[in-house]
Design a protein around this motif. Sequence first.
Motif, mmCIF file in Angstrom:
data_model
loop_
_atom_site.group_PDB
_atom_site.id
_atom_site.type_symbol
_atom_site.label_atom_id
_atom_site.label_comp_id
_atom_site.label_asym_id
_atom_site.label_seq_id
_atom_site.Cartn_x
_atom_site.Cartn_y
_atom_site.Cartn_z
ATOM 1 N N ARG A 27 7.094 24.722 -63.494
ATOM 2 C CA ARG A 27 6.732 25.194 -61.981
ATOM 3 C C ARG A 27 5.932 24.673 -61.335
ATOM 4 O O ARG A 27 5.901 24.844 -60.169
ATOM 5 C CB ARG A 27 6.921 27.206 -62.028
ATOM 6 N N SER A 28 4.687 24.099 -62.118
ATOM 7 C CA SER A 28 3.516 23.530 -61.378
ATOM 8 C C SER A 28 3.100 22.947 -62.518
ATOM 9 O O SER A 28 3.368 23.119 -64.263
ATOM 10 C CB SER A 28 2.307 24.704 -61.883
ATOM 11 N N LEU A 29 2.360 21.409 -62.252
ATOM 12 C CA LEU A 29 1.597 21.196 -63.408
ATOM 13 C C LEU A 29 0.383 21.162 -63.389
ATOM 14 O O LEU A 29 -0.369 20.012 -62.408
ATOM 15 C CB LEU A 29 2.209 19.242 -63.085
ATOM 16 N N PRO A 30 -1.079 21.520 -64.492
ATOM 17 C CA PRO A 30 -2.322 21.091 -64.124
ATOM 18 C C PRO A 30 -2.163 19.917 -64.873
ATOM 19 O O PRO A 30 -3.914 19.521 -64.444
ATOM 20 C CB PRO A 30 -2.106 22.357 -65.666
ATOM 21 N N TYR A 31 -1.454 18.282 -64.650
ATOM 22 C CA TYR A 31 -2.085 17.263 -65.340
ATOM 23 C C TYR A 31 -1.452 16.841 -64.324
ATOM 24 O O TYR A 31 -1.015 16.636 -63.684
ATOM 25 C CB TYR A 31 -1.550 16.754 -66.849
ATOM 26 N N GLU A 32 -2.819 15.589 -63.767
ATOM 27 C CA GLU A 32 -2.635 14.418 -62.981
ATOM 28 C C GLU A 32 -2.254 13.266 -63.127
ATOM 29 O O GLU A 32 -2.872 12.257 -64.652
ATOM 30 C CB GLU A 32 -3.990 13.976 -61.940
ATOM 31 N N GLY A 33 -0.579 12.294 -62.880
ATOM 32 C CA GLY A 33 -0.862 11.382 -64.209
ATOM 33 C C GLY A 33 -0.414 10.073 -63.067
ATOM 34 O O GLY A 33 -1.136 10.055 -62.038
ATOM 35 N N GLU A 34 0.255 9.288 -63.829
ATOM 36 C CA GLU A 34 0.412 7.987 -62.247
ATOM 37 C C GLU A 34 1.703 7.792 -62.501
ATOM 38 O O GLU A 34 2.506 7.922 -63.680
ATOM 39 C CB GLU A 34 -0.616 6.512 -63.433
ATOM 40 N N GLN A 35 2.310 7.418 -61.321
ATOM 41 C CA GLN A 35 3.644 7.593 -61.474
ATOM 42 C C GLN A 35 3.764 6.724 -60.267
ATOM 43 O O GLN A 35 5.226 6.627 -60.378
ATOM 44 C CB GLN A 35 3.646 9.024 -59.599
ATOM 45 N N SER A 36 3.777 5.728 -59.848
ATOM 46 C CA SER A 36 3.565 4.383 -59.338
ATOM 47 C C SER A 36 3.440 3.263 -60.084
ATOM 48 O O SER A 36 1.903 3.401 -59.387
ATOM 49 C CB SER A 36 4.165 4.479 -57.745
#
Length: 579
Positions: free
Chosen positions: A124-133
């Motif tokens: 339901r939520s994501l604690p991590y910040e990734g690279e999406q593009s």
Amino acid sequence: MIELTIDKKKVQVEEGTTILKAARKAGVEIPTLCHFELCDMGIENKPGGCRICVVEVEGRKNLAPSCITEAQEGMVINTHNIRVLNARTTVLKLIISDHPFDCLVCAKSGQCELQSLATQFNIRSLPYEGEQSRYRKDTSPSIIRDIDKCIMCRRCEMMCNDIQTVGALSAVNRGFMSAVAPAFEMNLEDSPCTYCGQCLSVCPTGALTEVDHTNDIIRALSDSSKTVIVQTAPAVRAALGEEFGLKPGTLVTGKMVSALKELGFDYVFDTDFSADLTIMEEGTELLQRLKAFMSGDTNVRLPILTSCCPGWVNFFEHNFPDLLDVPSTAKSPQQMFGAIAKTYFADKIGVSRKDLIVVSIMPCIAKKYECQRDEFKVDGNQDVDYSISTRELAAFIKEANIDFLNLPDSDFDDPLGESTGAGVIFGNTGGVIEAACRTAYELYTGKKLEKVEFDNLRGMEGIRSAKVDFGGLELNIGIAHGLGNARKLLNEVRAGTSKYHAIEIMACPGGCIGGGGQPYHHGKSEILNRRAAAIYSEDKRKIIRKSHENPSIIKLYNEFLGEPGSHKAHSLLHTEYFP
Ligand code: HC1
Ligand code: SF4
């Protein structure tokens, strides 16, 4: 044998078995993303990369990826205790954080394995910040690569390299920039890709999808100045029902025709009709080459190779440019249909070529590319305007809110809808050559076949061979499905050691029933076997089962083409190949 305990169940397995497979034997399903096994072919994708399949092995400090860890005597394994579930959820959140969030508009939405796992694990939520593009989209005539959605499972690489031996895809770059791509990150169109579509049939996400032409078809159907006709490939009827929850192997020929009529097509025709036509042309070519061979002509090209599969055509053009005079010159049934529709049929109904739109429904992704080839255009106008897959047709039917399961059965229209059992078996590996044998036998010997089925040409072995008695002349027939198997037979032809007179090749494992545009079969051989049985049952229930007895084909030759192999037949129904 060794014995271990999985989730309190005792199970015995052969030494060397992985924990994942031991669990399956015990009836315990462990979720995976990268693991994939294709139809009991002995080739398994298990890079151990996604880590979704981790399990706890009692007494060991670290969790073990079950797809690459061997089961051992006395192991006690927990596949879903809290420690395991926490680890899986963390891994899944990391993968998703590095993935675009455009599920609502993704071509794979609803059938994406990553999306299903996110639902299953209640993310339901994501604690991590990734690279999406990171990557641009790469669009070829058949396939879209949206590599931001690649999760590096490497299933596509297994299909392209190990099964198809094409080698168009491999891992490139490091870290966030890691992806599976053609060499030097060139466009797929510039790579050796054959558009067989086997990579996208196993891609768990929307990283590899087909180019969708449904909206072009909707535009054509809404244009009152156009007459829009459709042809349906043999294998579609054996799999379309799966998209509506029917059991694999349920034939839906009559419902499919009704659905296409409800969608607004002016005429619903059958590629099986032009499969019969292919047999007339290809069978004649086979007999001509055989007769030349028998009369001592040493220049004759044998074995003859079937040429109806466009993935296979692309493959031999790329890899065997020295053998371009070996395959039959007959166009595929899809293209023969288009050529006849835009001449003979257009004249019959008094519609000009530019106002007749020909659509094909195919189990295949390469058919999209095939219909765009320059050889199949007249003054820039394609013989077949748009090709969509079985999956795209199912989506179109759902979009139109048609109650598919409750549709009555309808018949194909005349005259390009009449077909024989020989036409329908094209959809199975071995079917094209069996159909050719039914006709060539009768034309060569002048005798009626007592039994139309050639059981020795059937089956699912990747490479098969059979002898067929043509009244004293013994023909050696070879069959391969999957391009890796085709390569083996072609290497023999190149080396001059091939023992065959004729070889049938289909790019996809199983033939068209396993095409890249079919409902996803998740590598289950049972699904392919059921589709194959459905195709043979449709053949069995046909009153006419030999192509040369199709009344509409006989009429087409009488009214329009003359003889098989005639000048007109050659100009409309044959082609050439390019390196
Ligand atoms: Fe096939 Fe063929 S059998 S290639 O697999 O020769 O796609 O079904 O339509 O053209 O008939 C595919 C199937 C198909 C052609 C025919
Ligand atoms: Fe390889 Fe076929 Fe995919 Fe092309 S379509 S990349 S040849 S598996």
